[in-house]
Design a protein around this motif. Structure first.
Motif, PDB file in Angstrom:
ATOM      1  N   VAL A 122     -22.128  47.726  17.049  1.00  0.00           N
ATOM      2  CA  VAL A 122     -22.338  47.005  15.785  1.00  0.00           C
ATOM      3  C   VAL A 122     -21.593  47.412  14.947  1.00  0.00           C
ATOM      4  O   VAL A 122     -21.485  48.629  14.597  1.00  0.00           O
ATOM      5  N   PRO A 123     -20.937  46.457  14.017  1.00  0.00           N
ATOM      6  CA  PRO A 123     -20.162  46.985  12.798  1.00  0.00           C
ATOM      7  C   PRO A 123     -21.165  47.290  11.731  1.00  0.00           C
ATOM      8  O   PRO A 123     -22.482  47.047  11.771  1.00  0.00           O
ATOM      9  N   ALA A 124     -20.878  48.355  11.168  1.00  0.00           N
ATOM     10  CA  ALA A 124     -21.696  49.165  10.256  1.00  0.00           C
ATOM     11  C   ALA A 124     -21.164  49.164   8.685  1.00  0.00           C
ATOM     12  O   ALA A 124     -20.151  49.968   8.726  1.00  0.00           O
ATOM     13  N   ILE A 125     -21.441  48.531   7.786  1.00  0.00           N
ATOM     14  CA  ILE A 125     -20.890  48.690   6.410  1.00  0.00           C
ATOM     15  C   ILE A 125     -21.534  49.569   5.680  1.00  0.00           C
ATOM     16  O   ILE A 125     -23.001  49.696   5.611  1.00  0.00           O
ATOM     17  N   ALA A 126     -21.071  50.569   5.090  1.00  0.00           N
ATOM     18  CA  ALA A 126     -21.595  51.511   4.121  1.00  0.00           C
ATOM     19  C   ALA A 126     -21.470  51.264   2.573  1.00  0.00           C
ATOM     20  O   ALA A 126     -20.346  51.022   2.350  1.00  0.00           O
ATOM     21  N   GLN A 127     -22.319  50.969   1.857  1.00  0.00           N
ATOM     22  CA  GLN A 127     -22.291  50.550   0.518  1.00  0.00           C
ATOM     23  C   GLN A 127     -22.972  51.565  -0.182  1.00  0.00           C
ATOM     24  O   GLN A 127     -24.076  52.150   0.063  1.00  0.00           O
ATOM     25  N   ASP A 128     -22.376  51.798  -1.618  1.00  0.00           N
ATOM     26  CA  ASP A 128     -23.305  52.781  -2.500  1.00  0.00           C
ATOM     27  C   ASP A 128     -24.329  51.987  -2.678  1.00  0.00           C
ATOM     28  O   ASP A 128     -24.267  50.852  -3.687  1.00  0.00           O
ATOM     29  N   PHE A 129     -25.434  52.958  -2.809  1.00  0.00           N
ATOM     30  CA  PHE A 129     -26.636  52.230  -3.128  1.00  0.00           C
ATOM     31  C   PHE A 129     -27.149  52.189  -4.754  1.00  0.00           C
ATOM     32  O   PHE A 129     -27.881  51.205  -5.014  1.00  0.00           O
ATOM     33  N   LYS A 130     -26.154  52.525  -5.569  1.00  0.00           N
ATOM     34  CA  LYS A 130     -26.454  52.678  -7.041  1.00  0.00           C
ATOM     35  C   LYS A 130     -25.391  51.248  -7.496  1.00  0.00           C
ATOM     36  O   LYS A 130     -25.978  50.730  -8.386  1.00  0.00           O
ATOM     37  N   SER A 131     -24.157  51.691  -7.135  1.00  0.00           N
ATOM     38  CA  SER A 131     -23.247  50.806  -7.624  1.00  0.00           C
ATOM     39  C   SER A 131     -23.065  49.443  -7.000  1.00  0.00           C
ATOM     40  O   SER A 131     -22.411  48.515  -7.421  1.00  0.00           O
ATOM     41  N   GLY A 132     -23.423  49.501  -5.907  1.00  0.00           N
ATOM     42  CA  GLY A 132     -23.170  48.259  -4.636  1.00  0.00           C
ATOM     43  C   GLY A 132     -21.729  48.392  -4.292  1.00  0.00           C
ATOM     44  O   GLY A 132     -21.404  47.463  -3.385  1.00  0.00           O
ATOM     45  N   ILE A 164     -18.573  48.625  -1.816  1.00  0.00           N
ATOM     46  CA  ILE A 164     -18.492  48.891  -0.341  1.00  0.00           C
ATOM     47  C   ILE A 164     -17.440  49.948  -0.546  1.00  0.00           C
ATOM     48  O   ILE A 164     -16.508  50.312  -0.993  1.00  0.00           O
ATOM     49  N   LEU A 165     -18.032  51.300   0.649  1.00  0.00           N
ATOM     50  CA  LEU A 165     -17.281  52.279   0.740  1.00  0.00           C
ATOM     51  C   LEU A 165     -16.399  52.339   2.229  1.00  0.00           C
ATOM     52  O   LEU A 165     -15.371  52.981   2.003  1.00  0.00           O
ATOM     53  N   MET A 166     -17.099  51.704   3.059  1.00  0.00           N
ATOM     54  CA  MET A 166     -16.279  51.878   4.165  1.00  0.00           C
ATOM     55  C   MET A 166     -16.962  51.144   5.412  1.00  0.00           C
ATOM     56  O   MET A 166     -18.051  50.413   5.124  1.00  0.00           O
ATOM     57  N   MET A 167     -16.348  50.787   6.633  1.00  0.00           N
ATOM     58  CA  MET A 167     -17.056  50.145   7.643  1.00  0.00           C
ATOM     59  C   MET A 167     -16.662  50.811   8.893  1.00  0.00           C
ATOM     60  O   MET A 167     -15.509  51.730   9.009  1.00  0.00           O
ATOM     61  N   ALA A 168     -17.428  51.178   9.787  1.00  0.00           N
ATOM     62  CA  ALA A 168     -17.233  51.734  10.963  1.00  0.00           C
ATOM     63  C   ALA A 168     -18.347  51.263  12.139  1.00  0.00           C
ATOM     64  O   ALA A 168     -18.669  49.912  11.816  1.00  0.00           O
ATOM     65  N   GLU A 200     -32.530  60.676  11.034  1.00  0.00           N
ATOM     66  CA  GLU A 200     -32.101  61.959  10.280  1.00  0.00           C
ATOM     67  C   GLU A 200     -31.997  61.739   8.787  1.00  0.00           C
ATOM     68  O   GLU A 200     -31.853  62.689   7.844  1.00  0.00           O
ATOM     69  N   GLY A 201     -31.588  60.400   8.428  1.00  0.00           N
ATOM     70  CA  GLY A 201     -31.319  59.889   7.053  1.00  0.00           C
ATOM     71  C   GLY A 201     -30.200  60.314   6.715  1.00  0.00           C
ATOM     72  O   GLY A 201     -29.665  59.995   5.469  1.00  0.00           O
ATOM     73  N   TYR A 202     -29.053  60.409   7.673  1.00  0.00           N
ATOM     74  CA  TYR A 202     -27.680  60.674   7.219  1.00  0.00           C
ATOM     75  C   TYR A 202     -26.845  59.659   8.321  1.00  0.00           C
ATOM     76  O   TYR A 202     -27.336  59.542   9.511  1.00  0.00           O
ATOM     77  N   ALA A 203     -25.884  59.027   7.750  1.00  0.00           N
ATOM     78  CA  ALA A 203     -24.819  58.422   8.452  1.00  0.00           C
ATOM     79  C   ALA A 203     -24.342  58.944   9.830  1.00  0.00           C
ATOM     80  O   ALA A 203     -23.529  60.064   9.722  1.00  0.00           O
ATOM     81  N   VAL A 204     -24.549  58.447  10.766  1.00  0.00           N
ATOM     82  CA  VAL A 204     -23.807  58.873  12.163  1.00  0.00           C
ATOM     83  C   VAL A 204     -23.355  57.663  12.566  1.00  0.00           C
ATOM     84  O   VAL A 204     -23.878  56.621  12.803  1.00  0.00           O
ATOM     85  N   TYR A 205     -21.954  57.547  13.070  1.00  0.00           N
ATOM     86  CA  TYR A 205     -21.489  56.550  13.642  1.00  0.00           C
ATOM     87  C   TYR A 205     -20.651  56.858  14.955  1.00  0.00           C
ATOM     88  O   TYR A 205     -20.928  57.941  15.514  1.00  0.00           O
TER      89      TYR A 205
END
Length: 133
Positions: free
Chosen positions: A22-32, A34-38, A51-56
């Motif tokens: 599934v595509p996963a978009i990473a977005q900065d939670f403060k500024s909104g 878009i940082l990356m897609m993986a 774990e609370g940390y991004a694993v792709y």
């Protein structure tokens, strides 16, 4: 009668593609921003949630990819969202070190279309050769 693991039920609600991704978009939670897609598979989503940390899932390496494992630029997950169709995950993250892209920029979306040409719109924060040794 065995009961389904309630913690795994959320994973079954994702519409995985034919490759189990599934595509996963990473977005900065403060500024909104878009940082990356993986891509994520079932295991990477489960680990991210627990774990609370991004694993792709790295398609090129065919293995789990813990964001920041070699660069130190971890993504601490503040919230995980699923879109209306269930086929895209949104990770609201705190990008540690301010660099999300392997090019040393704050976002992978650093090119903007202007006059039918891609123009670089973000500076390199840190030379990738000093990040990845």
């Amino acid at each position: 009668m065995t009961q389904a693991d309630p913690k795994a039920a959320f994973i079954d609600q994702v519409s995985w593609n034919s490759d189990g991704l599934v595509p996963a978009i990473a977005q900065d939670f403060k500024s909104g921003r878009i940082l990356m897609m993986a891509w994520m598979n079932r295991e990477s989503l489960a680990i991210t949630a627990s774990e609370g940390y991004a694993v792709y899932w790295s398609r090129s390496r065919n293995k789990l990819w813990r964001k920041g494992e070699s660069s130190g630029h971890l993504q601490q997950v503040r919230e995980i969202r699923l879109d209306c169709d269930g086929d895209t995950v949104l990770l609201m993250v705190e990008q540690q070190g301010g660099i999300a892209c392997h090019t040393g920029r704050s976002s992978c979306f650093y090119r903007v279309l202007q006059d039918d040409e891609w123009q670089v719109s973000q500076p390199v924060i840190k030379d990738p050769e000093t990040i990845y040794k």
